[in-house]
Design a protein around this motif. Structure first.
Motif, PDB file in Angstrom:
ATOM      1  N   VAL A 222       0.835  -1.193   0.000  1.00  0.00           N
ATOM      2  CA  VAL A 222       0.000   0.000   0.000  1.00  0.00           C
ATOM      3  C   VAL A 222       0.873   1.247   0.000  1.00  0.00           C
ATOM      4  O   VAL A 222       1.834   1.353   0.766  1.00  0.00           O
ATOM      5  CB  VAL A 222      -0.926   0.025   1.227  1.00  0.00           C
ATOM      6  CG1 VAL A 222      -1.771   1.299   1.234  1.00  0.00           C
ATOM      7  CG2 VAL A 222      -1.823  -1.212   1.240  1.00  0.00           C
ATOM      8  N   GLN A 223       0.534   2.185  -0.869  1.00  0.00           N
ATOM      9  CA  GLN A 223       1.236   3.466  -0.897  1.00  0.00           C
ATOM     10  C   GLN A 223       0.223   4.597  -1.001  1.00  0.00           C
ATOM     11  O   GLN A 223      -0.713   4.527  -1.795  1.00  0.00           O
ATOM     12  CB  GLN A 223       2.205   3.544  -2.073  1.00  0.00           C
ATOM     13  CG  GLN A 223       3.501   2.798  -1.866  1.00  0.00           C
ATOM     14  CD  GLN A 223       4.549   3.157  -2.905  1.00  0.00           C
ATOM     15  OE1 GLN A 223       4.264   3.198  -4.093  1.00  0.00           O
ATOM     16  NE2 GLN A 223       5.761   3.443  -2.448  1.00  0.00           N
ATOM     17  N   LEU A 224       0.431   5.610  -0.174  1.00  0.00           N
ATOM     18  CA  LEU A 224      -0.314   6.857  -0.258  1.00  0.00           C
ATOM     19  C   LEU A 224       0.712   7.964  -0.445  1.00  0.00           C
ATOM     20  O   LEU A 224       1.563   8.164   0.424  1.00  0.00           O
ATOM     21  CB  LEU A 224      -1.126   7.107   1.016  1.00  0.00           C
ATOM     22  CG  LEU A 224      -2.154   6.055   1.408  1.00  0.00           C
ATOM     23  CD1 LEU A 224      -2.799   6.414   2.742  1.00  0.00           C
ATOM     24  CD2 LEU A 224      -3.208   5.901   0.337  1.00  0.00           C
ATOM     25  N   VAL A 225       0.641   8.658  -1.569  1.00  0.00           N
ATOM     26  CA  VAL A 225       1.655   9.654  -1.892  1.00  0.00           C
ATOM     27  C   VAL A 225       0.984  11.015  -2.018  1.00  0.00           C
ATOM     28  O   VAL A 225       0.202  11.257  -2.939  1.00  0.00           O
ATOM     29  CB  VAL A 225       2.384   9.299  -3.200  1.00  0.00           C
ATOM     30  CG1 VAL A 225       3.437  10.346  -3.512  1.00  0.00           C
ATOM     31  CG2 VAL A 225       3.020   7.917  -3.076  1.00  0.00           C
ATOM     32  N   GLU A 226       1.318  11.894  -1.051  1.00  0.00           N
ATOM     33  CA  GLU A 226       0.751  13.244  -1.058  1.00  0.00           C
ATOM     34  C   GLU A 226       1.604  14.190  -1.894  1.00  0.00           C
ATOM     35  O   GLU A 226       2.823  14.006  -2.007  1.00  0.00           O
ATOM     36  CB  GLU A 226       0.663  13.814   0.366  1.00  0.00           C
ATOM     37  CG  GLU A 226      -0.190  13.029   1.332  1.00  0.00           C
ATOM     38  CD  GLU A 226       0.626  12.221   2.309  1.00  0.00           C
ATOM     39  OE1 GLU A 226       0.144  11.951   3.425  1.00  0.00           O
ATOM     40  OE2 GLU A 226       1.769  11.856   1.948  1.00  0.00           O
ATOM     41  N   SER A 227       0.962  15.205  -2.426  1.00  0.00           N
ATOM     42  CA  SER A 227       1.670  16.262  -3.146  1.00  0.00           C
ATOM     43  C   SER A 227       0.840  17.533  -3.073  1.00  0.00           C
ATOM     44  O   SER A 227      -0.338  17.502  -2.704  1.00  0.00           O
ATOM     45  CB  SER A 227       1.916  15.861  -4.600  1.00  0.00           C
ATOM     46  OG  SER A 227       0.692  15.637  -5.264  1.00  0.00           O
ATOM     47  N   GLY A 228       1.477  18.653  -3.416  1.00  0.00           N
ATOM     48  CA  GLY A 228       0.753  19.916  -3.507  1.00  0.00           C
ATOM     49  C   GLY A 228       0.990  20.888  -2.364  1.00  0.00           C
ATOM     50  O   GLY A 228       0.468  22.002  -2.391  1.00  0.00           O
ATOM     51  N   GLY A 229       1.749  20.485  -1.377  1.00  0.00           N
ATOM     52  CA  GLY A 229       2.037  21.399  -0.279  1.00  0.00           C
ATOM     53  C   GLY A 229       3.001  22.492  -0.704  1.00  0.00           C
ATOM     54  O   GLY A 229       3.537  22.479  -1.808  1.00  0.00           O
ATOM     55  N   GLY A 230       3.199  23.457   0.198  1.00  0.00           N
ATOM     56  CA  GLY A 230       4.123  24.533  -0.097  1.00  0.00           C
ATOM     57  C   GLY A 230       3.890  25.741   0.786  1.00  0.00           C
ATOM     58  O   GLY A 230       3.184  25.662   1.797  1.00  0.00           O
ATOM     59  N   LEU A 231       4.489  26.846   0.379  1.00  0.00           N
ATOM     60  CA  LEU A 231       4.369  28.114   1.091  1.00  0.00           C
ATOM     61  C   LEU A 231       3.354  28.996   0.370  1.00  0.00           C
ATOM     62  O   LEU A 231       3.440  29.168  -0.862  1.00  0.00           O
ATOM     63  CB  LEU A 231       5.731  28.814   1.137  1.00  0.00           C
ATOM     64  CG  LEU A 231       5.780  30.229   1.701  1.00  0.00           C
ATOM     65  CD1 LEU A 231       5.380  30.240   3.174  1.00  0.00           C
ATOM     66  CD2 LEU A 231       7.161  30.828   1.504  1.00  0.00           C
ATOM     67  N   VAL A 232       2.418  29.548   1.125  1.00  0.00           N
ATOM     68  CA  VAL A 232       1.386  30.407   0.536  1.00  0.00           C
ATOM     69  C   VAL A 232       1.103  31.549   1.491  1.00  0.00           C
ATOM     70  O   VAL A 232       1.236  31.405   2.716  1.00  0.00           O
ATOM     71  CB  VAL A 232       0.109  29.587   0.234  1.00  0.00           C
ATOM     72  CG1 VAL A 232      -0.506  29.026   1.504  1.00  0.00           C
ATOM     73  CG2 VAL A 232      -0.908  30.384  -0.555  1.00  0.00           C
ATOM     74  N   GLN A 233       0.714  32.674   0.952  1.00  0.00           N
ATOM     75  CA  GLN A 233       0.380  33.823   1.779  1.00  0.00           C
ATOM     76  C   GLN A 233      -1.013  33.669   2.379  1.00  0.00           C
ATOM     77  O   GLN A 233      -1.866  32.960   1.813  1.00  0.00           O
ATOM     78  CB  GLN A 233       0.437  35.099   0.949  1.00  0.00           C
ATOM     79  CG  GLN A 233       1.833  35.490   0.498  1.00  0.00           C
ATOM     80  CD  GLN A 233       1.859  36.837  -0.200  1.00  0.00           C
ATOM     81  OE1 GLN A 233       0.841  37.344  -0.636  1.00  0.00           O
ATOM     82  NE2 GLN A 233       3.050  37.422  -0.285  1.00  0.00           N
ATOM     83  N   PRO A 234      -1.259  34.320   3.497  1.00  0.00           N
ATOM     84  CA  PRO A 234      -2.623  34.297   4.066  1.00  0.00           C
ATOM     85  C   PRO A 234      -3.648  34.748   3.033  1.00  0.00           C
ATOM     86  O   PRO A 234      -3.415  35.704   2.297  1.00  0.00           O
ATOM     87  CB  PRO A 234      -2.521  35.284   5.233  1.00  0.00           C
ATOM     88  CG  PRO A 234      -1.087  35.237   5.640  1.00  0.00           C
ATOM     89  CD  PRO A 234      -0.315  35.051   4.370  1.00  0.00           C
TER      90      PRO A 234
END
Length: 115
Positions: free
Chosen positions: A2-14
């Motif tokens: 089983v693999q769960l691979v997250e993506s899409g995170g990062g730094l964002v302004q309020p």
């Protein structure tokens, strides 16, 4: 395996937006309740949102109206659209797959909301 691979995170302004994705393999995806959890430094891991195989969703009060969870049972992927982000949304976000007493976690993706 089983693999769960997250993506899409990062730094964002309020006030900004991010879309997290979690691609699953090794499970019969459509049967699993998929969830997004987060853990800030020094805090316990908490549920952000979950969606059942039938696409019934629930949300933490702190994100209602700002975050939307969705799933694609063809692509075996669950998404978390995050709008109107606040500094207090800063955390590592984890994908979770659950079916009865079976549970799996992804490795996490960092979301930082800061100006």
């Amino acid at each position: 395996q089983v693999q769960l691979v997250e993506s899409g995170g990062g730094l964002v302004q309020p006030g900004g937006s991010l879309r997290l994705s979690c691609a699953a393999s090794g499970i019969i995806f459509r049967l699993y309740t998929m969830g997004w959890y987060r853990q800030a430094p020094g805090e316990q891991r908490e549920l952000v949102a979950r969606i059942t195989g039938g696409s019934t969703s629930t949300y933490a009060d702190s994100v209602k109206g700002r975050f939307t969870i969705s799933r694609d049972n063809v692509k075996n992927t669950v998404y978390l659209q995050m709008n109107s982000l606040k500094p207090e949304d800063t955390a590592v976000y984890y994908c979770n797959a659950r079916l009865f007493d079976l549970g799996y976690w992804g490795q996490g993706t960092q979301v930082t909301v800061s100006s």
